[in-house]
Design an enzyme around this catalytic site. Structure first.
Site, PDB file in Angstrom:
ATOM      1  N   HIS A  17       0.827  -1.445  -0.063  1.00 35.10           N
ATOM      2  CA  HIS A  17      -0.110  -0.133  -0.153  1.00 35.10           C
ATOM      3  C   HIS A  17       0.901   1.377   0.133  1.00 35.10           C
ATOM      4  O   HIS A  17       0.647   2.202  -0.906  1.00 35.10           O
ATOM      5  CB  HIS A  17      -1.040  -0.075   1.351  1.00 35.10           C
ATOM      6  CG  HIS A  17      -1.903  -1.082   1.274  1.00 35.10           C
ATOM      7  ND1 HIS A  17      -2.015  -1.786   2.317  1.00 35.10           N
ATOM      8  CD2 HIS A  17      -2.907  -1.609   0.352  1.00 35.10           C
ATOM      9  CE1 HIS A  17      -3.053  -2.828   2.241  1.00 35.10           C
ATOM     10  NE2 HIS A  17      -3.353  -2.652   0.926  1.00 35.10           N
ATOM     11  N   LYS A  41     -18.046  -6.972   6.977  1.00 29.68           N
ATOM     12  CA  LYS A  41     -16.351  -7.719   6.720  1.00 29.68           C
ATOM     13  C   LYS A  41     -15.833  -7.774   8.213  1.00 29.68           C
ATOM     14  O   LYS A  41     -15.416  -6.676   8.870  1.00 29.68           O
ATOM     15  CB  LYS A  41     -15.721  -6.693   5.739  1.00 29.68           C
ATOM     16  CG  LYS A  41     -14.971  -7.505   4.951  1.00 29.68           C
ATOM     17  CD  LYS A  41     -14.324  -6.471   3.788  1.00 29.68           C
ATOM     18  CE  LYS A  41     -13.159  -7.049   3.191  1.00 29.68           C
ATOM     19  NZ  LYS A  41     -12.720  -6.113   2.089  1.00 29.68           N
ATOM     20  N   ARG A  90      -1.660  -5.376  -8.724  1.00 27.48           N
ATOM     21  CA  ARG A  90      -0.713  -6.192  -8.185  1.00 27.48           C
ATOM     22  C   ARG A  90      -0.330  -7.358  -9.541  1.00 27.48           C
ATOM     23  O   ARG A  90       0.661  -7.709  -9.660  1.00 27.48           O
ATOM     24  CB  ARG A  90      -0.935  -6.953  -6.991  1.00 27.48           C
ATOM     25  CG  ARG A  90      -0.813  -6.309  -5.858  1.00 27.48           C
ATOM     26  CD  ARG A  90      -1.313  -6.724  -4.556  1.00 27.48           C
ATOM     27  NE  ARG A  90      -2.978  -6.866  -4.794  1.00 27.48           N
ATOM     28  CZ  ARG A  90      -3.705  -7.149  -3.650  1.00 27.48           C
ATOM     29  NH1 ARG A  90      -3.032  -7.587  -2.624  1.00 27.48           N
ATOM     30  NH2 ARG A  90      -5.082  -6.937  -3.923  1.00 27.48           N
ATOM     31  N   SER A 127      -2.630  -7.889   2.568  1.00 28.16           N
ATOM     32  CA  SER A 127      -3.041  -7.808   3.969  1.00 28.16           C
ATOM     33  C   SER A 127      -3.483  -9.090   4.244  1.00 28.16           C
ATOM     34  O   SER A 127      -3.287  -9.605   5.755  1.00 28.16           O
ATOM     35  CB  SER A 127      -4.128  -6.861   4.206  1.00 28.16           C
ATOM     36  OG  SER A 127      -3.851  -5.445   3.791  1.00 28.16           O
TER      37      SER A 127
HETATM   38  P1  ADP Z   1      -9.532  -3.634  -0.718  1.00 35.34           P
HETATM   39  O1  ADP Z   1     -10.355  -4.495   0.286  1.00 35.34           O
HETATM   40  O2  ADP Z   1     -10.388  -2.384  -1.066  1.00 35.34           O
HETATM   41  O3  ADP Z   1      -9.207  -4.614  -1.894  1.00 35.34           O
HETATM   42  P2  ADP Z   1      -6.960  -3.498   0.064  1.00 35.34           P
HETATM   43  O4  ADP Z   1      -6.670  -2.987   1.596  1.00 35.34           O
HETATM   44  O5  ADP Z   1      -6.945  -4.936   0.107  1.00 35.34           O
HETATM   45  O6  ADP Z   1      -8.478  -3.275  -0.146  1.00 35.34           O
HETATM   46  O7  ADP Z   1      -6.243  -2.773  -1.000  1.00 35.34           O
HETATM   47  C1  ADP Z   1      -6.257  -1.503  -1.319  1.00 35.34           C
HETATM   48  C2  ADP Z   1      -5.716  -1.081  -2.688  1.00 35.34           C
HETATM   49  O8  ADP Z   1      -4.227  -1.353  -2.485  1.00 35.34           O
HETATM   50  C3  ADP Z   1      -6.295  -1.846  -3.689  1.00 35.34           C
HETATM   51  O9  ADP Z   1      -5.914  -0.982  -4.923  1.00 35.34           O
HETATM   52  C4  ADP Z   1      -5.157  -2.901  -4.000  1.00 35.34           C
HETATM   53  O10 ADP Z   1      -5.122  -3.491  -5.369  1.00 35.34           O
HETATM   54  C5  ADP Z   1      -3.869  -2.272  -3.638  1.00 35.34           C
HETATM   55  N1  ADP Z   1      -3.002  -3.159  -3.106  1.00 35.34           N
HETATM   56  C6  ADP Z   1      -2.804  -4.013  -1.999  1.00 35.34           C
HETATM   57  N2  ADP Z   1      -1.785  -4.611  -1.656  1.00 35.34           N
HETATM   58  C7  ADP Z   1      -0.925  -3.955  -2.737  1.00 35.34           C
HETATM   59  C8  ADP Z   1       0.446  -4.482  -2.962  1.00 35.34           C
HETATM   60  N3  ADP Z   1       1.424  -5.540  -2.560  1.00 35.34           N
HETATM   61  N4  ADP Z   1       0.682  -3.758  -4.152  1.00 35.34           N
HETATM   62  C9  ADP Z   1       0.385  -2.660  -4.703  1.00 35.34           C
HETATM   63  N5  ADP Z   1      -1.062  -2.455  -4.603  1.00 35.34           N
HETATM   64  C10 ADP Z   1      -1.502  -3.088  -3.531  1.00 35.34           C
END
Ligand code: ADP
Length: 149
Positions: A17, A41, A90, A127
């Site tokens: 992130h 969630k 990703r 995450s």
């Molecule tokens: P959501 O539940 O909305 O998918 P996340 O917290 O999982 O929320 O992810 C938020 C954003 O960060 C999304 O656009 C996701 O693709 C991006 N993201 C998550 N992990 C990575 C990573 N390792 N590299 C790049 N972007 C990421």
């Protein structure tokens, strides 16, 4: 002023992130990190904990604001006067989902989505994997951004 919302669950906020935020900063005047609060969630960390952790990471960066929200991202964008949504890609797995959401947000709110690639060195970090490691009491500090001095 170019303002982008970076929405997500951030349970927890990872170096993946942080990579997207870092790459977004040269493109926008301000980035509002929107921590989604979804009662349906189940999350490891409460929304207050997630917001607080991200605020600590970016305490040194006045161009970043962190807020929790429990409505649509386009409503948060309207409140924050943001015309852009920032998301990370990703892999191809993310692509179709992001395309559909981006089309919805454009139709409903006239908000443009900007997708950024992540650095390959952090593309595998999610995450959900970090949460799993935490549940097995593993050290996850390498996956979590540390607040700058
Ligand atoms: P959501 O539940 O909305 O998918 P996340 O917290 O999982 O929320 O992810 C938020 C954003 O960060 C999304 O656009 C996701 O693709 C991006 N993201 C998550 N992990 C990575 C990573 N390792 N590299 C790049 N972007 C990421």
């Amino acid at each position: 002023m170019k303002i982008a919302i970076f929405p997500g669950s951030f349970d927890p906020f990872t170096v993946g992130h942080a990579c997207i935020v870092e790459r977004g900063l040269p493109l926008f005047d301000r980035i509002v990190i929107g921590v989604g609060i979804n009662d349906n969630k189940r999350t490891l960390y409460s929304s207050a904990q997630r917001v607080e952790a991200i605020r600590r990471i970016y305490a040194h960066e006045p161009r970043i604001k962190v807020v929790g929200y429990d409505d649509l991202t386009i409503d948060l964008a309207r409140r924050e006067q943001a015309r852009f949504i920032l998301r990370g890609l990703r892999s191809v797995k993310d692509f179709e989902y992001e395309r559909d959401i981006a089309a919805m947000n454009e139709n409903l709110g006239g908000i443009e989505t900007v997708l950024l690639f992540t650095d390959p060195s952090v593309a595998h970090i999610s995450s959900s994997v970090v949460r799993e490691l935490i549940s097995f009491h593993k050290d996850v500090s390498a996956y979590l951004p540390q607040p700058k001095e």
